[in-house]
Design an enzyme around this catalytic site. Sequence first.
Site, PDB file in Angstrom:
ATOM      1  N   ASP A  21       4.639  -5.594   6.071  1.00  0.00           N
ATOM      2  CA  ASP A  21       4.114  -4.221   6.359  1.00  0.00           C
ATOM      3  C   ASP A  21       4.723  -3.366   7.451  1.00  0.00           C
ATOM      4  OD1 ASP A  21       2.311  -2.251   6.182  1.00  0.00           O
ATOM      5  OD2 ASP A  21       0.593  -3.159   6.968  1.00  0.00           O
ATOM      6  N   ASN A  69      -1.160  -0.283  -4.958  1.00  0.00           N
ATOM      7  CA  ASN A  69      -0.017   0.802  -4.450  1.00  0.00           C
ATOM      8  C   ASN A  69       0.488   2.008  -5.413  1.00  0.00           C
ATOM      9  OD1 ASN A  69       1.864  -2.033  -2.909  1.00  0.00           O
ATOM     10  ND2 ASN A  69       0.989  -0.250  -1.860  1.00  0.00           N
TER      11      ASN A  69
END
Length: 254
Positions: A21, A69
């Site tokens: 991340d 996503n």
Amino acid sequence: MSSAQSPAPAKGPSHVAIIMDGNGRWAERRGVPRSLGHREGVQALRRTIKAAPDLGVNCMTVFGFSTENWSRPKDEVSDLMGLVRAFVGTDLKRLDDAGVRVRILGRRTGVPRDIVEIIDRAERQTASNTKFLLQVAFNYGGRADLVDAAQAMVDRAASEGRFDVTEELFGRTLSTADAPPVDLIIRTSGEQRLSNFLLWECAYAELVFQDILWPDYGQDALADAISQFKRRERRFGGREAQDAPASVSVEAAS
Ligand code: FPP
């Protein structure tokens, strides 16, 4: 102190799973496009895979693209797809030569056909490698994987009349079937969530959250996460510290 009295060295993790991340924030802080953050994220992935075996790790699972996503802007989705194409295209031979087995977790539906072909080829080409298992979660969601396993068990019940459900059988029906249990989950960038990653597999994993943004990750950061892991006492629900239970073997899963 004699060696008989020395404490056993703390065991490191065999299987490390990483939520990579912070690519976007890395790019924002530099005033460059997010795509550059993702591109640097691939470099960090290469560094981390390279460092892993010397740190005692023989299986790594990384979260490359989640089922959620797809909701990102079209050009960002397309950048991420392009990076997966490029990663497999550029790195497959090197990974194969190094004895790495590559496995892609996640649903193939909705994934561009050429990428499905690329990842199928990567899996086929490396299927008999045994030195290291690299699992890339791509179009992956932990809940979706659990649902798919449940559906496969229902289908098996219908076709084979097999109605028993055990943890062992269920675990062997997941996309991670023959991987060792996850010992350590790392999330970078300071966020402290699992975000639908390996929900079944991380039942007894240790969690380490690091304040580093993914594009800055590499050997030192991985070594630091592993040393945090080694200071943890794993009890698996019991009262004494224990080693991880034996994993499901490849033979048993096939
Ligand atoms: C999170 O950063 C990261 C991702 C959404 C995907 C990770 C992808 C890569 C490292 C590159 C491609 C992967 C492979 C397997 C080749 P973010 O964009 O959520 O960062 P932010 O939270 O700072 O916005």
